[in-house]
Design a protein around this motif. Structure first.
Motif, PDB file in Angstrom:
ATOM      1  N   PRO A  16     -15.163  -4.135   1.709  1.00 35.61           N
ATOM      2  CA  PRO A  16     -13.893  -4.183   0.971  1.00 35.61           C
ATOM      3  C   PRO A  16     -13.917  -3.229  -0.220  1.00 35.61           C
ATOM      4  N   TYR A  17     -12.756  -2.799  -0.621  1.00 39.47           N
ATOM      5  CA  TYR A  17     -12.644  -1.962  -1.804  1.00 39.47           C
ATOM      6  C   TYR A  17     -11.532  -2.497  -2.701  1.00 39.47           C
ATOM      7  N   ALA A  18     -11.594  -2.161  -3.957  1.00 43.39           N
ATOM      8  CA  ALA A  18     -10.686  -2.748  -4.950  1.00 43.39           C
ATOM      9  C   ALA A  18      -9.347  -2.028  -4.961  1.00 43.39           C
ATOM     10  N   ILE A  19      -8.275  -2.802  -4.909  1.00 46.31           N
ATOM     11  CA  ILE A  19      -6.911  -2.288  -5.016  1.00 46.31           C
ATOM     12  C   ILE A  19      -6.162  -3.171  -5.999  1.00 46.31           C
ATOM     13  N   MET A  20      -5.341  -2.576  -6.829  1.00 39.75           N
ATOM     14  CA  MET A  20      -4.557  -3.350  -7.788  1.00 39.75           C
ATOM     15  C   MET A  20      -3.112  -2.883  -7.776  1.00 39.75           C
ATOM     16  N   CYS A  21      -2.205  -3.833  -7.622  1.00 39.16           N
ATOM     17  CA  CYS A  21      -0.777  -3.554  -7.736  1.00 39.16           C
ATOM     18  C   CYS A  21      -0.436  -3.264  -9.187  1.00 39.16           C
ATOM     19  N   CYS A  22       0.332  -2.203  -9.438  1.00 39.58           N
ATOM     20  CA  CYS A  22       0.777  -1.848 -10.792  1.00 39.58           C
ATOM     21  C   CYS A  22       2.297  -1.804 -10.863  1.00 39.58           C
ATOM     22  N   GLY A  23       2.939  -2.645 -10.099  1.00 41.72           N
ATOM     23  CA  GLY A  23       4.391  -2.652 -10.012  1.00 41.72           C
ATOM     24  C   GLY A  23       4.815  -2.707  -8.563  1.00 41.72           C
ATOM     25  N   GLU A  24       6.116  -2.553  -8.345  1.00 38.30           N
ATOM     26  CA  GLU A  24       6.619  -2.708  -6.978  1.00 38.30           C
ATOM     27  C   GLU A  24       6.371  -1.498  -6.095  1.00 38.30           C
ATOM     28  N   ASP A  25       5.988  -0.350  -6.658  1.00 42.12           N
ATOM     29  CA  ASP A  25       5.826   0.833  -5.823  1.00 42.12           C
ATOM     30  C   ASP A  25       4.662   1.715  -6.274  1.00 42.12           C
ATOM     31  N   CYS A  26       3.642   1.128  -6.852  1.00 41.56           N
ATOM     32  CA  CYS A  26       2.515   1.932  -7.317  1.00 41.56           C
ATOM     33  C   CYS A  26       1.282   1.044  -7.452  1.00 41.56           C
ATOM     34  N   GLY A  27       0.124   1.683  -7.577  1.00 46.64           N
ATOM     35  CA  GLY A  27      -1.100   0.917  -7.688  1.00 46.64           C
ATOM     36  C   GLY A  27      -2.285   1.777  -8.026  1.00 46.64           C
ATOM     37  N   LEU A  28      -3.407   1.115  -8.176  1.00 49.19           N
ATOM     38  CA  LEU A  28      -4.668   1.749  -8.558  1.00 49.19           C
ATOM     39  C   LEU A  28      -5.716   1.376  -7.521  1.00 49.19           C
ATOM     40  N   MET A  29      -6.576   2.325  -7.178  1.00 49.71           N
ATOM     41  CA  MET A  29      -7.593   2.083  -6.162  1.00 49.71           C
ATOM     42  C   MET A  29      -8.915   2.711  -6.579  1.00 49.71           C
ATOM     43  N   GLU A  30      -9.983   2.040  -6.201  1.00 51.90           N
ATOM     44  CA  GLU A  30     -11.282   2.668  -6.340  1.00 51.90           C
ATOM     45  C   GLU A  30     -11.496   3.627  -5.180  1.00 51.90           C
ATOM     46  N   VAL A  31     -12.547   4.422  -5.259  1.00 51.76           N
ATOM     47  CA  VAL A  31     -12.742   5.517  -4.309  1.00 51.76           C
ATOM     48  C   VAL A  31     -13.934   5.222  -3.408  1.00 51.76           C
ATOM     49  N   LEU A  32     -13.739   5.442  -2.134  1.00 56.12           N
ATOM     50  CA  LEU A  32     -14.854   5.333  -1.192  1.00 56.12           C
ATOM     51  C   LEU A  32     -15.775   6.527  -1.397  1.00 56.12           C
ATOM     52  N   ILE A  33     -16.926   6.256  -1.966  1.00 59.93           N
ATOM     53  CA  ILE A  33     -17.855   7.346  -2.261  1.00 59.93           C
ATOM     54  C   ILE A  33     -18.616   7.745  -1.002  1.00 59.93           C
ATOM     55  N   ASP A  34     -19.019   9.006  -0.972  1.00 58.51           N
ATOM     56  CA  ASP A  34     -19.844   9.547   0.117  1.00 58.51           C
ATOM     57  C   ASP A  34     -19.200   9.324   1.483  1.00 58.51           C
ATOM     58  N   SER A  35     -17.881   9.412   1.554  1.00 52.29           N
ATOM     59  CA  SER A  35     -17.172   9.189   2.813  1.00 52.29           C
ATOM     60  C   SER A  35     -16.098  10.239   2.996  1.00 52.29           C
ATOM     61  N   SER A  36     -15.848  10.580   4.243  1.00 53.98           N
ATOM     62  CA  SER A  36     -14.744  11.466   4.609  1.00 53.98           C
ATOM     63  C   SER A  36     -14.121  10.924   5.881  1.00 53.98           C
ATOM     64  N   SER A  37     -12.848  11.191   6.055  1.00 60.46           N
ATOM     65  CA  SER A  37     -12.193  10.721   7.275  1.00 60.46           C
ATOM     66  C   SER A  37     -12.787  11.431   8.486  1.00 60.46           C
ATOM     67  N   ILE A  38     -12.759  10.754   9.609  1.00 56.24           N
ATOM     68  CA  ILE A  38     -13.246  11.363  10.847  1.00 56.24           C
ATOM     69  C   ILE A  38     -12.465  12.627  11.145  1.00 56.24           C
ATOM     70  N   SER A  39     -11.174  12.620  10.803  1.00 59.08           N
ATOM     71  CA  SER A  39     -10.358  13.815  10.999  1.00 59.08           C
ATOM     72  C   SER A  39     -10.911  14.994  10.205  1.00 59.08           C
ATOM     73  N   ASP A  40     -11.223  14.773   8.928  1.00 56.73           N
ATOM     74  CA  ASP A  40     -11.745  15.853   8.096  1.00 56.73           C
ATOM     75  C   ASP A  40     -13.117  16.310   8.573  1.00 56.73           C
ATOM     76  N   VAL A  41     -13.930  15.361   8.997  1.00 56.51           N
ATOM     77  CA  VAL A  41     -15.267  15.718   9.501  1.00 56.51           C
ATOM     78  C   VAL A  41     -15.142  16.602  10.733  1.00 56.51           C
ATOM     79  N   LYS A  42     -14.211  16.280  11.622  1.00 55.43           N
ATOM     80  CA  LYS A  42     -14.032  17.081  12.832  1.00 55.43           C
ATOM     81  C   LYS A  42     -13.429  18.447  12.520  1.00 55.43           C
ATOM     82  N   LYS A  43     -12.550  18.496  11.523  1.00 60.01           N
ATOM     83  CA  LYS A  43     -12.002  19.797  11.131  1.00 60.01           C
ATOM     84  C   LYS A  43     -13.074  20.701  10.542  1.00 60.01           C
TER      85      LYS A  43
END
Length: 907
Positions: free
Chosen positions: A682-709
């Motif tokens: 799990p990773y931390a997400i926080m609602c900051c209103g009805e249309d915005c928020g704050l998130m922590e970052v998945l370190i040392d990770s890249s999407s499979i799409s980016d890895v394949k590119k």
């Protein structure tokens, strides 16, 4: 907004000679220096302030206008008849708009203010809502005043609750036995709030037990904080019991006083709920959400008197045609909130006739009352009687002299408490910032991040322009960084992660069609002596009949008949220990969250080889980046130095993703009982209103799409060989094992929650070989394309994923199937918690996955997916069927191809 301070008032200035006043940061264009001063705007159009030498400075204003390119909506300009241009900085958009309105009216430059992205209401609608809010808060103040006149205070109505039926008496006894049992599940108590919505006696009793949980295990209560708030959004304005409303609002306020992080989260959750209510013109729901915001956050952090900041938070800044009317209305609002604040405090002070009443009303003596509950519980959960056992003629404030006298007979033994130890344990060796400073500084910082993310999308059309603007935005953020801000993503941050700097050369702006998420790296520090909270480690036991009586009752009331066996799976360990990851950077206190959509241009490349010369990493790891930044930082010697990347996301309702992360935490607890661990992160997400928020970052990770590119024409097995060496190498086998265990976890998670939009841009590949899913905007049956969605498989299991495991007939794939079976069995035994959390969250929910859904049908299908009532053999057959349906599904492949052609995600 009229500031209340008068200490900076120039001598000889009559109150009727100025039109506006407040703090401004001034910068003259012929100087790089800035100064923050308290300014007075005269009706003649001049601006005056006092410099450091106590000499009055005068600026003759000719024109005032907003800086349209300001990312944070905090800056405006003033020009003089001599051609001098002055840049003025404020703390927030509301403050800036107040100054501009006053200046334009005084100077007779009535230019219409440009509408921001959040100005969706017209001025008339704003005023209509404000009037309804005033009326609602006045009614509530009157009710509280009448209640405070009674000798029992908040317990006035409870004197009539002694005539209970057999059903309520039995439920009360069961709850008492449950709290005195070896293990308590906080989820069950939260469900009790919903179960007892029409049973005030039991509802208040449940609140009292949650108060015990707050003191002994605040982290567990924090996990279900959104559901505790959601009860108020769904029921407070329709609740027929005044006592329930009073106790609930008082409970929120008491929790906010004990945790500034939860107060901050409540602030934004309530803002989002108010927007939902305003859009459908539900004024009762709007007033209830505003009252919750006042109770849970504002009155908790500002206990003495209402402030103009409080007025802005509750009423906003409606446009006025006359600055005098605006000032008068602001004073009216402030007087209203001040009266509500003091009457609420008076009620709670009048209600301290039992330990639960003391807990609700504790302000200055919070540590002492916390110690009393800790002594009562003695390190384990104990039932807390919610009502006075005797009526005290006179309510006395708690002090060290009369503390023992306030303990009622039978509630606590004298030998469990020592006053000197209490005072010693609650003392602080290091000064701690007042909660009000932490609250408003944090709100200011997060608002600045969100506004920056909004304006990157609104003002620039492509990623290159956004990245080019980023350094100046980060420099501005760094220059105006509040002193007492924290990153409120978890309860731990309240004591550990105090923001000391922004790393201006790091970070990036991501480019998507709908938004521009902005990643910022913060330098943080720890207090040299952490605040001592009377909390002990208390287990939350998921299995056992004691933890399910409220859950099963609630599910039965929802029309979902359950036959859930409570004992754990046979042959499984009862250990509560968290399985250790092979990667030390993935422990619970390390930052995790969403994908890095693209890398910075200045990413360092480092190739690390094992003894067998297999490749482990081809880019700078987070640990290496952190070490580099620490060596470059001037703050590296600060106690507890750390670097935390955070992503601000706008134009996206984050509340559903917060809920999905709660579910993931629940799944992690379910899997902890297995002999062979299954990986979910799990990773931390926080609602900051009805249309915005704050998130922590998945370190040392890249999407499979980016890895394949980055590795064209290479399949996932080829990429594993490139990264970790030959399939028989130690590095490869460890990465493969991590891949298998994470695949099993996320396969079950996607199946049970019906997660869709599982293209390769939403699946991350960690440096240790694990996969991680992100972006949970489509759950419980909703999917891109609606009924015409390609995705029909239970989960994503492509042929190349099977080949990474070793192939269909390999030991690796056999392990995957075994883990999937064992995990599904574990989930079926934990079904009450899972179904209850979904059930209470879906109540009057604004989440896209629940809006317009047939909730009873959704719950029945969830029950089927959890295999409730099946034998273990049937569950294993079901797991095998799910694998067969998912393996290299044609519809999954078609969806990947669609995403490749429409959005460029590699398949």
């Amino acid at each position: 907004m009229v500031a209340s301070s008068s200490s900076d008032e120039p001598s000889g200035l009559a109150p009727d000679e100025y039109a506006y006043k407040g703090y401004l940061t001034l910068q003259f264009h012929d100087s790089e220096q800035q100064s923050t001063v308290f300014c007075w705007l005269h009706r003649s159009g001049t601006l005056t302030w006092m410099n450091q030498a106590n000499a009055i400075q005068v600026l003759e204003c000719q024109l005032a206008f907003i800086d349209d390119k300001d990312f944070f909506h905090e800056r405006f300009f003033i020009s003089t008849p001599q051609g001098t241009l002055v840049t003025c900085y404020t703390k927030c958009k509301a403050d800036r708009d107040g100054w501009i309105l006053a200046l334009q009216l005084v100077l007779e430059k009535r230019t219409t203010l440009s509408a921001g992205p959040d100005d969706w209401k017209t001025s008339a609608e704003q005023q209509k809502i404000a009037d309804a809010l005033c009326e609602g808060l006045r009614e509530w103040t009157t009710i509280v005043q009448e209640q405070a006149k009674d000798s029992m205070g908040i317990f006035k109505e409870t004197r009539h609750w002694n005539r209970l039926g057999l059903k309520e008496k039995k439920a009360f006894t069961e709850l008492e036995d449950y709290m005195n049992s070896p293990h308590v599940d906080v989820c069950s108590l939260v469900v009790g709030l919903y179960q007892y919505t029409k049973a005030p006696y039991l509802f208040v009793t449940t609140l009292a037990q949650l108060a015990v949980c707050v003191e002994l295990n605040l982290e567990a209560v924090a996990m279900y904080w959104p559901q505790i708030l959601h009860w108020g959004f769904a029921h407070l304005h329709t609740c027929q019991s005044l006592a329930m409303q009073l106790f609930y609002a008082s409970f929120l306020s008491a929790v906010g006083r004990r945790s500034t992080v939860l107060a901050i989260k409540a602030h934004w959750e309530c803002i989002a709920a108010r927007v939902d209510a305003a859009r459908i013109q539900d004024f009762d729901a709007y007033v209830s959400a505003a009252l919750m915001q006042f109770s849970a956050s504002l009155s908790s952090v500002e206990p003495d008197t209402a402030t103009t900041a409080m007025v802005d938070a509750i009423f906003g800044s409606a446009e006025m045609t006359n600055v005098k009317d605006q000032a008068a209305r602001t004073r009216t609002y402030q007087q209203l909130l001040d009266q509500l604040l003091h009457t609420s405090r008076s009620l709670l002070e009048q209600s301290r006739s039992c330990l639960f009443g003391e807990w609700l009303g504790a302000i200055d003596d919070v540590p002492i009352v916390s110690s009393k509950i800790d002594a009562l519980c003695n390190g384990r959960y104990q039932f807390l009687h919610p009502f006075p056992r005797t009526i005290l003629v006179e309510t006395r404030r708690l002090s060290t002299e009369n503390l023992r006298d306030m303990i009622l007979p039978g509630e606590m033994d004298d030998d469990l408490i020592d006053l000197n130890e209490i005072l010693a344990d609650t003392s602080l060796d290091t000064p701690v910032a007042p909660p009000v400073h932490v609250f408003w500084d944090t709100v200011h910082l997060i608002n600045s991040l969100i506004v920056a993310s909004q304006n990157f999308k609104l003002q620039f059309t492509n990623g290159a322009e956004r990245k080019a603007q980023l350094p100046s935005v980060l420099e501005r953020l760094s220059r105006t960084l509040p002193k007492e801000a924290i990153l409120p993503l978890s309860i731990e941050d309240e004591e550990r992660r105090w923001v000391i700097s922004i790393i201006e050369k790091e970070g990036t702006v991501f480019s998507t069609k709908a938004r521009a998420p902005t990643m910022v790296y913060f330098e943080t520090a720890a207090l040299q002596v952490q605040r001592k909270r009377v909390c002990r480690s208390v287990d939350d036991e998921f299995y056992g009949l004691g933890g399910s009586f409220l859950l099963n009752a609630y599910l039965a009331d929802m029309g979902v008949q359950t036959s859930i066996s409570s004992p754990p799976p046979s042959g499984r360990s009862h250990s509560q220990s968290q399985p250790e990851s092979t990667d030390p950077s993935l422990h619970a206190d390390c930052p995790v969250a969403i994908k890095l959509l693209e890398e910075n241009n200045n990413v360092l490349v480092s190739v690390v080889l094992n003894d067998d010369h297999s490749i482990v990493s081809k880019k700078e790891s987070f640990a290496e980046k952190k070490q580099r930044l620490q060596e470059e930082s001037s703050n590296s010697s600060v106690f507890g130095w750390d670097v935390v990347p955070v992503i601000a996301k706008s134009f996206d309702d984050m509340r559903q993703e917060v809920f999905v992360m709660q579910m993931m935490h629940l799944f992690v607890k379910c899997f902890q009982h297995l002999e062979e661990h299954i990986v979910l992160r799990p990773y931390a997400i926080m609602c900051c209103g009805e249309d915005c928020g704050l998130m922590e970052v998945l370190i040392d990770s890249s999407s499979i799409s980016d890895v394949k590119k980055a590795n064209p024409n290479m399949s996932l097995p080829d990429i594993f060989k490139l990264r970790y060496g030959e399939p028989n190498s130690v590095a490869y086998l460890e990465a493969q094992d991590n891949f298998i265990r994470s695949m099993a976890g996320y396969s079950l998670f996607c199946y049970v929650l019906q997660l869709k939009d599982r293209h390769n841009g939403n699946i991350m590949l960690h440096m240790d070989g694990s996969i991680l899913h992100i972006d949970f905007g489509f759950a419980f049956g909703i999917a891109p394309g609606g009924h015409f969605s390609f995705e029909r498989a239970p989960f994503k299991l492509m042929e190349e994923m099977v080949n990474v495991m070793g192939g269909m007939d390999s030991p690796g794939f056999a392990l995957y199937k075994r883990l999937l079976c064992d995990g599904l069995i574990a989930l079926s035994h934990s079904a009450p918690q899972i179904m209850a959390l979904v059930g209470i969250t879906s109540k009057s929910s604004a989440f896209p996955c629940f809006v317009g859904q047939n909730i009873p049908l959704l719950m029945r299908r969830l029950k089927e997916r959890l295999c409730i009532g099946m034998t273990e053999a049937d569950v294993r057959l079901t797991a095998q069927r799910l694998i067969d349906q998912s393996c290299n599904s044609l519809r999954t492949r078609l969806y990947d191809r669609y995403q490749l052609h429409s959005n460029g995600y590699a398949c």
